[in-house]
Design a protein around this motif. Structure first.
Motif, PDB file in Angstrom:
ATOM      1  N   VAL B 174       3.741  -6.132 -10.771  1.00 33.34           N
ATOM      2  CA  VAL B 174       3.964  -7.584 -10.947  1.00 33.34           C
ATOM      3  C   VAL B 174       3.550  -8.274  -9.752  1.00 33.34           C
ATOM      4  CG1 VAL B 174       5.791  -7.475 -12.304  1.00 33.34           C
ATOM      5  CG2 VAL B 174       6.029  -7.600 -10.000  1.00 33.34           C
ATOM      6  N   GLU B 175       2.536  -9.566  -9.936  1.00 34.93           N
ATOM      7  CA  GLU B 175       2.257 -10.324  -9.083  1.00 34.93           C
ATOM      8  C   GLU B 175       3.263 -11.020  -8.299  1.00 34.93           C
ATOM      9  OE1 GLU B 175      -1.012 -10.599  -8.170  1.00 34.93           O
ATOM     10  OE2 GLU B 175      -1.814  -9.210  -9.483  1.00 34.93           O
ATOM     11  N   ALA B 176       3.549 -11.103  -7.036  1.00 33.43           N
ATOM     12  CA  ALA B 176       4.697 -11.635  -6.515  1.00 33.43           C
ATOM     13  C   ALA B 176       4.659 -12.286  -5.422  1.00 33.43           C
ATOM     14  CB  ALA B 176       6.109 -10.661  -6.607  1.00 33.43           C
ATOM     15  N   ASP B 177       5.072 -13.383  -4.799  1.00 33.71           N
ATOM     16  CA  ASP B 177       5.039 -13.954  -3.538  1.00 33.71           C
ATOM     17  C   ASP B 177       6.341 -13.528  -2.529  1.00 33.71           C
ATOM     18  OD1 ASP B 177       2.819 -15.595  -4.473  1.00 33.71           O
ATOM     19  OD2 ASP B 177       4.362 -16.652  -5.286  1.00 33.71           O
ATOM     20  N   VAL B 178       7.442 -12.954  -3.436  1.00 35.63           N
ATOM     21  CA  VAL B 178       8.554 -12.902  -2.758  1.00 35.63           C
ATOM     22  C   VAL B 178       9.117 -11.287  -2.920  1.00 35.63           C
ATOM     23  CG1 VAL B 178      10.906 -13.252  -2.290  1.00 35.63           C
ATOM     24  CG2 VAL B 178       9.218 -15.100  -1.974  1.00 35.63           C
ATOM     25  N   LEU B 179       9.063 -10.349  -2.690  1.00 33.48           N
ATOM     26  CA  LEU B 179       9.456  -9.097  -2.892  1.00 33.48           C
ATOM     27  C   LEU B 179      10.919  -8.516  -2.260  1.00 33.48           C
ATOM     28  CD1 LEU B 179       8.122  -6.898  -4.502  1.00 33.48           C
ATOM     29  CD2 LEU B 179       6.927  -6.040  -2.425  1.00 33.48           C
ATOM     30  N   LEU B 180      11.780  -8.127  -3.273  1.00 37.68           N
ATOM     31  CA  LEU B 180      13.008  -7.930  -2.731  1.00 37.68           C
ATOM     32  C   LEU B 180      13.209  -6.273  -3.095  1.00 37.68           C
ATOM     33  CD1 LEU B 180      14.872 -10.815  -4.311  1.00 37.68           C
ATOM     34  CD2 LEU B 180      13.931 -10.627  -2.020  1.00 37.68           C
TER      35      LEU B 180
END
Ligand SMILES: Nc1ncnc2c1ncn2[C@@H]1O[C@H](COP(=O)(O)OP(=O)(O)OP(=O)(O)O)[C@@H](O)[C@H]1O
Ligand SMILES: [Mg+2]
Lengths: 277, 251
Positions: B174-180
């Motif tokens: 996935v393209e993400a800005d915030v990774l948890l």
């Protein structure tokens, strides 16, 4: 306020705020309707993986029941098979939609526990998943309906539009009942048992297998049974009879009141549902 | 309107778990001294509650890679789930700007009886990708998983490592800005670990913010530049990763 790009979560800020958050959940489920559909489709495919006939197994067992009951009861009640068989066929298929949507509603959130506890997916998406899954099943069982319509030449008298209106009203009502069952079952684990018993009882109290001729029209026994209205608004037009206008009105009112109730319960419990699971 | 910058703002966050069907009174006598877990107590309505997070505030900006440390039950996973939007705060506020990808549980949305390819689709849908996006990424995901013909087989025929490979491949597509992330990076064999490491670094670089919970200080030093210590639901200040030993010793 909320998008894929921006998430804001806060503590309780009064009832109005809780309702707006519930509305937001509903709106998000519309944005992600593809997800509900994918999940529903996946459910149907995976339940019957490895079988050749898939959901048609249920269709076949329903078909056998229709044949058996149609022939036997027609004899018992002294009604012609041509009249009774289509009646029972539609009764069984559409009641299947009702009991399926409501019984499986109990599982809606419990089953989605994993996803609900680690993603921001809208909870309504899982309600639609259950409803869509049952509509997909109905599409398979529609084979039986088409068969009786063709075999008994019902297409000459049947009217489609009122039946469709009945189906839409029925699904609107089933959805809220299903969602209410979903919330209640998440909190209290004995609800599924209870719901199942009610639905088992309902199949006998509703004119699925028998004709309500013994009762005068608008007898309280029928008027107070929501499943009677659901069934009759779909079935009567397909049999070329006219459904009582009252039934459509009852369903419309029930849909509005039922959704108001369910939505309020959801607004109040929404934060907690994931902790119930 | 300017494009929203990537950020996480948590203000006075408190989160309590109501526990149903347990009598708080019978619990209390066993509560003398505990080092693990949040605080148990009763709410004003008398129901048993676990306070998992209390009064947490912090700010993260693009480029911040925060490591969460703390005992078992100190609230790390709960904080991550709250940041993912799954748990609603009881008090306070969480604001996250940017697309969130929560990689908390590798088995999320996995159906063991479905094939590898079907699972990629399912998991992709849950992560918010459209059917088209998933098909576009399918080859890349398949190649990264290294499972080849096994992708056409049901997941239940996979070994644990193979399952982890597939899940990891989809989860990180996935393209993400915030990774948890919750501790789970130790999957697969040595070769795959190396691949996974490179992919994660890549993802972390693209993602503006990473929040990673782990007990492994080596790992935290590797991925993070900041650290926060949780203890019984209370968070320390956010500190530079070089001060992690100091932070752990301060207990
Ligand atoms: N679903 C739940 N219901 C009730 N209490 C919960 C639930 N999940 C977590 N808790 C409680 O919240 C507290 C924090 O748990 P959490 O899982 O966040 O800890 P953690 O820091 O991730 O621990 P670990 O290092 O073991 O993963 C614990 O006291 C735990 O008992
Ligand atoms: Mg944890």
């Amino acid at each position: 306020m909320e998008s894929a790009q921006h998430m804001l979560r806060t503590g309780r800020r009064g009832t109005l705020f809780e309702f707006s958050m519930a509305l937001r959940d509903l709106a998000m489920s519309w944005d992600r309707r593809g997800l509900a559909w994918s999940l529903a489709w996946h459910d149907v495919v995976s339940r019957y993986r490895g079988s050749i006939l898939g959901p048609f197994w249920i269709t076949i067992s329903m078909g056998l029941m229709v044949l058996g009951i149609g022939l036997l009861y027609a004899r018992l009640f002294g009604i012609s098979v041509a009249e009774f068989m289509p009646y029972v066929a539609m009764g069984i298929v559409f009641f299947g939609l009702m009991s399926g949507t409501i019984n499986e509603g109990c599982e809606t959130f419990v089953q989605a526990r994993n996803m609900l506890s680690q993603t921001a997916l809208p909870m309504f998406a899982f309600v639609w998943r259950t409803v869509l899954r049952n509509l997909i099943n109905l599409a398979h069982h529609a084979v039986i309906i088409v068969a009786v319509i063709v075999v008994f030449g019902l297409w000459r008298e049947m009217v489609i539009l009122p039946a469709l209106a009945g189906l839409v009203l029925t699904v609107l009502n089933l959805s809220w009942i299903s969602m209410l069952a979903a919330i209640a079952s998440a909190r209290f684990r004995d609800i599924p048992q209870f719901v199942m018993s009610v639905m088992q009882f309902a199949i006998f109290m509703t004119p699925v297998f028998w004709k309500p001729d013994a009762f005068p029209d608008r007898h309280a026994f029928l008027t107070l049974n929501p499943f009677y209205h659901m069934l009759t608004t779909i079935r009567a037009p397909l049999l070329g009879e006219q459904a009582d206008g009252l039934s459509y009105i009852v369903l419309a009112i029930a849909a509005v009141l039922g959704w108001a109730l369910t939505f309020s319960v959801f607004a109040v419990t929404r934060r907690r549902i994931v902790h119930y699971l | 309107m300017k494009p929203p910058e990537v950020s996480i703002t948590v203000t006075d966050l408190s989160l309590r778990f109501p526990v149903y069907g347990v009598d708080a009174k019978s619990l209390k006598k066993n509560l003398a001294r505990v080092t693990v877990g949040g605080r148990l107590g009763s709410s004003n309505t008398g129901a048993t509650e676990v306070t998992a997070l209390s009064n947490i505030s912090f700010n993260l900006r693009p480029g911040d890679r925060l490591g969460l440390v703390g005992h078992n039950g100190s609230g790390k996973t709960t904080l991550l789930r709250a940041l993912s939007g799954a748990y609603e705060p009881d008090e306070g506020q969480i604001e996250v700007r940017g697309r969130i990808a929560a990689l908390l549980d590798l088995s999320l949305g996995i159906d063991p009886s479905a094939t590898g390819v079907d699972n990629i689709r399912l998991r992709g849908r849950i992560a918010g990708m459209s059917a088209k996006e998933i098909e576009g990424k399918m080859d890349e995901i398949a190649a990264f998983s290294g499972l080849g013909p096994f992708l056409a087989m049901p997941m239940k025929t996979y070994s644990a490592g193979m399952q982890a490979r597939l899940a990891f491949a989809v989860a990180t597509a996935v393209e993400a800005d915030v990774l948890l992330m919750d501790e789970w990076i130790s999957v697969g064999d040595a070769e795959f670990k190396k691949l996974a490491h490179r992919r994660l670094l890549n993802l972390v670089e693209r993602a503006g913010i990473l929040v990673l919970a782990s007990h492994d200080t080596q790992l935290l030093r590797l991925y993070c530049n900041k650290v926060m210590r949780m203890e019984g639901g209370i968070a320390s200040e956010v500190k530079d990763i070089r001060r992690i030993d100091e932070l752990l010793a301060a207990a």
